[in-house]
Design a protein around this motif. Structure first.
Motif, PDB file in Angstrom:
ATOM      1  N   ILE A 232       0.859  -1.025   0.165  1.00 25.25           N
ATOM      2  CA  ILE A 232      -0.237   0.274   0.263  1.00 25.25           C
ATOM      3  C   ILE A 232       0.991   1.273   0.348  1.00 25.25           C
ATOM      4  CG2 ILE A 232      -1.256   1.040   1.362  1.00 25.25           C
ATOM      5  CD1 ILE A 232      -3.249  -1.058   2.467  1.00 25.25           C
ATOM      6  N   GLY A 233       2.015   1.398   0.815  1.00 15.88           N
ATOM      7  CA  GLY A 233       2.726   2.076   0.950  1.00 15.88           C
ATOM      8  C   GLY A 233       3.530   2.471  -0.572  1.00 15.88           C
ATOM      9  N   ASN A 234       3.584   1.651  -1.420  1.00 19.32           N
ATOM     10  CA  ASN A 234       4.247   1.885  -2.350  1.00 19.32           C
ATOM     11  C   ASN A 234       3.516   2.322  -3.252  1.00 19.32           C
ATOM     12  OD1 ASN A 234       7.189   0.366  -1.793  1.00 19.32           O
ATOM     13  ND2 ASN A 234       6.332  -1.833  -2.857  1.00 19.32           N
ATOM     14  N   PHE A 235       2.530   1.852  -3.266  1.00 20.49           N
ATOM     15  CA  PHE A 235       1.565   2.559  -4.003  1.00 20.49           C
ATOM     16  C   PHE A 235       0.829   3.847  -4.436  1.00 20.49           C
ATOM     17  CE2 PHE A 235      -3.562   2.626  -5.639  1.00 20.49           C
ATOM     18  CZ  PHE A 235      -2.744   2.364  -6.998  1.00 20.49           C
ATOM     19  N   LEU A 236       0.742   3.964  -2.900  1.00 25.73           N
ATOM     20  CA  LEU A 236       0.677   5.642  -2.362  1.00 25.73           C
ATOM     21  C   LEU A 236       1.736   6.429  -3.378  1.00 25.73           C
ATOM     22  CD1 LEU A 236      -1.110   5.367   1.226  1.00 25.73           C
ATOM     23  CD2 LEU A 236      -1.924   5.582  -0.964  1.00 25.73           C
ATOM     24  N   ASP A 237       2.791   5.743  -3.266  1.00 26.03           N
ATOM     25  CA  ASP A 237       3.860   7.018  -2.860  1.00 26.03           C
ATOM     26  C   ASP A 237       3.514   6.901  -5.038  1.00 26.03           C
ATOM     27  OD1 ASP A 237       5.072   6.801  -0.383  1.00 26.03           O
ATOM     28  OD2 ASP A 237       6.876   5.113  -0.931  1.00 26.03           O
ATOM     29  N   THR A 238       2.997   5.999  -5.318  1.00 22.22           N
ATOM     30  CA  THR A 238       3.142   5.783  -6.869  1.00 22.22           C
ATOM     31  C   THR A 238       2.502   6.568  -7.322  1.00 22.22           C
ATOM     32  OG1 THR A 238       3.938   3.724  -7.206  1.00 22.22           O
ATOM     33  CG2 THR A 238       2.542   4.787  -8.918  1.00 22.22           C
ATOM     34  N   LEU A 239       1.385   6.965  -6.343  1.00 21.75           N
ATOM     35  CA  LEU A 239       0.065   8.081  -6.884  1.00 21.75           C
ATOM     36  C   LEU A 239       0.853   9.616  -6.210  1.00 21.75           C
ATOM     37  CD1 LEU A 239      -3.069   7.241  -5.801  1.00 21.75           C
ATOM     38  CD2 LEU A 239      -2.432   6.957  -7.869  1.00 21.75           C
ATOM     39  N   GLU A 240       2.213  10.073  -5.599  1.00 19.34           N
ATOM     40  CA  GLU A 240       2.505  11.030  -5.023  1.00 19.34           C
ATOM     41  C   GLU A 240       3.923  11.276  -6.165  1.00 19.34           C
ATOM     42  OE1 GLU A 240       3.939  13.234  -0.900  1.00 19.34           O
ATOM     43  OE2 GLU A 240       4.667  10.884  -1.412  1.00 19.34           O
ATOM     44  N   GLU A 241       3.896  10.742  -6.452  1.00 20.04           N
ATOM     45  CA  GLU A 241       5.250  10.563  -7.804  1.00 20.04           C
ATOM     46  C   GLU A 241       4.168  11.266  -9.056  1.00 20.04           C
ATOM     47  OE1 GLU A 241       7.214   7.134  -8.666  1.00 20.04           O
ATOM     48  OE2 GLU A 241       8.406   7.557  -6.484  1.00 20.04           O
ATOM     49  N   ARG A 242       3.465  10.911  -9.178  1.00 24.55           N
ATOM     50  CA  ARG A 242       1.901  11.056 -10.731  1.00 24.55           C
ATOM     51  C   ARG A 242       1.086  12.726  -9.963  1.00 24.55           C
ATOM     52  NH1 ARG A 242      -0.464   5.530 -13.138  1.00 24.55           N
ATOM     53  NH2 ARG A 242       1.185   4.639 -12.988  1.00 24.55           N
ATOM     54  N   ASN A 243       1.572  13.258  -9.003  1.00 27.94           N
ATOM     55  CA  ASN A 243       0.942  14.327  -8.355  1.00 27.94           C
ATOM     56  C   ASN A 243      -0.793  13.757  -8.467  1.00 27.94           C
ATOM     57  OD1 ASN A 243       2.617  15.728  -8.282  1.00 27.94           O
ATOM     58  ND2 ASN A 243       2.752  16.039 -11.226  1.00 27.94           N
ATOM     59  N   GLU A 244      -1.095  12.975  -8.555  1.00 30.47           N
ATOM     60  CA  GLU A 244      -2.389  11.994  -7.480  1.00 30.47           C
ATOM     61  C   GLU A 244      -2.671  12.302  -6.704  1.00 30.47           C
ATOM     62  OE1 GLU A 244      -4.647  11.668 -10.452  1.00 30.47           O
ATOM     63  OE2 GLU A 244      -4.107  10.632 -12.070  1.00 30.47           O
ATOM     64  N   LEU A 245      -1.603  12.154  -5.660  1.00 31.71           N
ATOM     65  CA  LEU A 245      -2.780  11.556  -4.828  1.00 31.71           C
ATOM     66  C   LEU A 245      -3.609  13.567  -3.619  1.00 31.71           C
ATOM     67  CD1 LEU A 245      -2.519   9.462  -2.031  1.00 31.71           C
ATOM     68  CD2 LEU A 245      -0.406  10.465  -1.871  1.00 31.71           C
ATOM     69  N   GLU A 246      -2.526  14.065  -3.664  1.00 31.20           N
ATOM     70  CA  GLU A 246      -3.169  15.187  -3.332  1.00 31.20           C
ATOM     71  C   GLU A 246      -4.857  16.061  -3.387  1.00 31.20           C
ATOM     72  OE1 GLU A 246      -1.202  18.559  -4.223  1.00 31.20           O
ATOM     73  OE2 GLU A 246       0.527  18.305  -2.843  1.00 31.20           O
ATOM     74  N   GLU A 247      -5.308  15.368  -4.997  1.00 28.93           N
ATOM     75  CA  GLU A 247      -6.570  15.347  -4.741  1.00 28.93           C
ATOM     76  C   GLU A 247      -7.193  14.107  -4.778  1.00 28.93           C
ATOM     77  OE1 GLU A 247      -6.120  15.794  -9.800  1.00 28.93           O
ATOM     78  OE2 GLU A 247      -4.908  17.700  -9.504  1.00 28.93           O
ATOM     79  N   THR A 248      -6.575  13.464  -3.688  1.00 36.22           N
ATOM     80  CA  THR A 248      -7.425  11.632  -3.730  1.00 36.22           C
ATOM     81  C   THR A 248      -7.518  10.975  -2.827  1.00 36.22           C
ATOM     82  OG1 THR A 248      -6.469  10.842  -6.225  1.00 36.22           O
ATOM     83  CG2 THR A 248      -7.145   8.772  -4.204  1.00 36.22           C
ATOM     84  N   ALA A 249      -8.443  11.382  -2.770  1.00 35.33           N
ATOM     85  CA  ALA A 249      -9.416  10.654  -1.062  1.00 35.33           C
ATOM     86  C   ALA A 249      -9.724   9.544  -0.999  1.00 35.33           C
ATOM     87  CB  ALA A 249     -10.765  10.947  -0.926  1.00 35.33           C
TER      88      ALA A 249
END
Length: 442
Positions: A232-249
């Motif tokens: 889960i941590g690796n996947f959330l890191d991937t989203l953050e690298e793609r600038n997706e995490l800040e816009e995602t619940a």
């Protein structure tokens, strides 16, 4: 607000596996610190089918025809996001929430990896005998009876990368579910030992589990939890690298827990004791969300409340059918300090292959359990006995009578809502039977 929603359900994840210090879960801990952690969240089912029916529909599991199949008029979480302009996706490998049971309703994409052998989707045309043997062989050769988290995450990332915002994406991680393989070590030697031990504990002979085998089961369960935390941590890191995490619940929740001989059994086939119903619920809101974060909520809440919470967060409107059937309540007011509109948590299930029900009612102080197989009832005073080991039914007949009235009211509601509902009698697909057997259901 049209933000993305990432809905991560972890099969068989009990609360103390995340909340305590025994297992190392730094990524889930960080998610809790960055968002809201609900310390007393209780599931409406003790196994996947009832629990996920409740979560994905916002209603109780046994209403409107029950939890083994979603009847045609039942609105779902995905349909509500879809009607509000979201692209919807589901990627999982759990046979209990498959399209065979109508759980694909409302999803633009529904990728399920439940049949090890499914040549080009021709399953419906394949001879049952051929399919059965092919799936049995595939189950033996395949190192896990489910898709591991790291492979699930690859598919999730690929889907997100090809999908326009806003999106709603659900998965059901199966790694924590038995058979417990040591921390992602999918070697065949471990596979066969894990499957034998799991079937002994959860199916064939739980009373013959030795202390050493018990410790092995619990240790390997913990390693599975730690493996999943890393993924889960690796996947959330991937989203953050793609600038997706800040816009995602981001939502992480267990659909139910697992028992480790606290009440004589292993797995999740017992009555609704807290080991089976108390689950972690973590919500990290998008940066633009109009709610506070960085806190723990100790109020008793239900997994049935997740659906209205996420729709409320998205400022979504409900279909008339959803509004009519919805039992859950948004947790956003609870986060702000308001009291929920309920004081009893209900958990219920129709037992697989049988016609009897098991139900539990929980308040801050009391737990009342009903076993339809024997018509037995149990009462526990949680203020003195949080482990639910001392049945006080005889000492509090007036409390028992109050819960018995609730039980009878519940029976009437189940019958009332299910009257005239057409739910087909679906036999388990031969290929799915092999997967269920590997997971300890048969």
């Amino acid at each position: 607000m049209s933000e993305n929603v990432l809905f991560l359900v972890v099969d068989s994840l009990r609360y103390d596996a995340v909340a305590g210090d025994e297992f190392d879960t730094p990524n889930l801990d960080a998610l809790a610190e960055d968002g809201v952690s609900f310390s007393r969240c209780f599931a409406q089912g003790i196994s996947t089918a009832p629990s996920m029916t409740a979560i994905l529909t916002g209603r109780y599991p046994l209403d409107y025809g029950g939890h083994w199949y979603l009847e045609e008029d039942q609105p779902t979480m995905a349909e509500q996001f879809q009607r509000n302009g979201y692209t919807t996706g589901a990627i999982h490998s759990n046979p209990n929430v498959s399209r065979l049971r109508n759980f694909d309703r409302g999803f633009d994409t529904f990728e399920e990896n439940i049949l090890p052998y499914d040549p080009d989707g021709l399953v419906d045309n394949a001879p049952d005998s051929l399919l059965r043997y092919a799936n049995k062989a595939a189950r033996i050769l395949r190192r896990t009876p489910y898709l591991p988290a790291e492979k699930v995450n690859l598919s999730l990332a690929e889907w997100i990368g090809s999908t326009d915002d806003p999106w709603f994406l659900w998965t059901q991680y199966m790694d924590v579910h038995g058979p417990y393989l040591p921390g992602g070590d999918f070697g065949y030697r471990n596979k066969f030992r894990a499957e034998r031990l799991w079937r002994k504990a959860a199916v064939n002979a739980p009373d013959e589990i030795t202390p050493e085998e018990h410790d092995e089961l619990w240790t390997n369960y913990g390693k599975e939890v730690e493996y999943l935390d890393r993924e889960i941590g690796n996947f959330l890191d991937t989203l953050e690298e793609r600038n997706e995490l800040e816009e995602t619940a981001v939502v992480v929740v267990g659909d139910h827990g697992d028992e480790f001989d606290e009440h004589g059994l292993y797995g999740h086939k017992n009555l609704p004791y807290d080991e089976l119903t108390r689950v972690p619920l973590l919500i990290r809101f998008p940066d633009a969300a109009p709610t506070d974060q960085l806190e723990t909520v100790d109020t008793v809440v239900r997994t049935i409340d997740i659906l209205p919470t996420l729709l409320d967060l998205a400022d979504a409107d409900y279909s008339n059918e959803m509004a009519d059937r919805l039992e859950g309540e948004s947790l956003l007011p609870v986060i702000e300090g308001e009291t929920p509109g309920y004081d009893v948590v209900l958990t219920e299930k129709e037992v697989r292959g049988e016609d009897y029900l098991r139900l539990g009612f929980r308040t801050d102080r009391w737990k009342y359990l009903y076993d339809g197989k024997t018509d037995e009832q149990h009462l526990y005073d949680l203020s003195d006995d949080p482990g639910e080991t001392n049945d006080v039914t005889d000492q509090h007949p007036e409390i028992v009578e109050q819960f018995r009235e609730r039980l009878n009211d519940r029976f009437e509601k189940i019958e009332e809502t299910s009257e005239g509902v057409d739910v087909p009698d679906i036999d388990d697909h031969k290929g799915v039977e092999e997967r269920l057997k590997a997971l300890g259901y048969k």
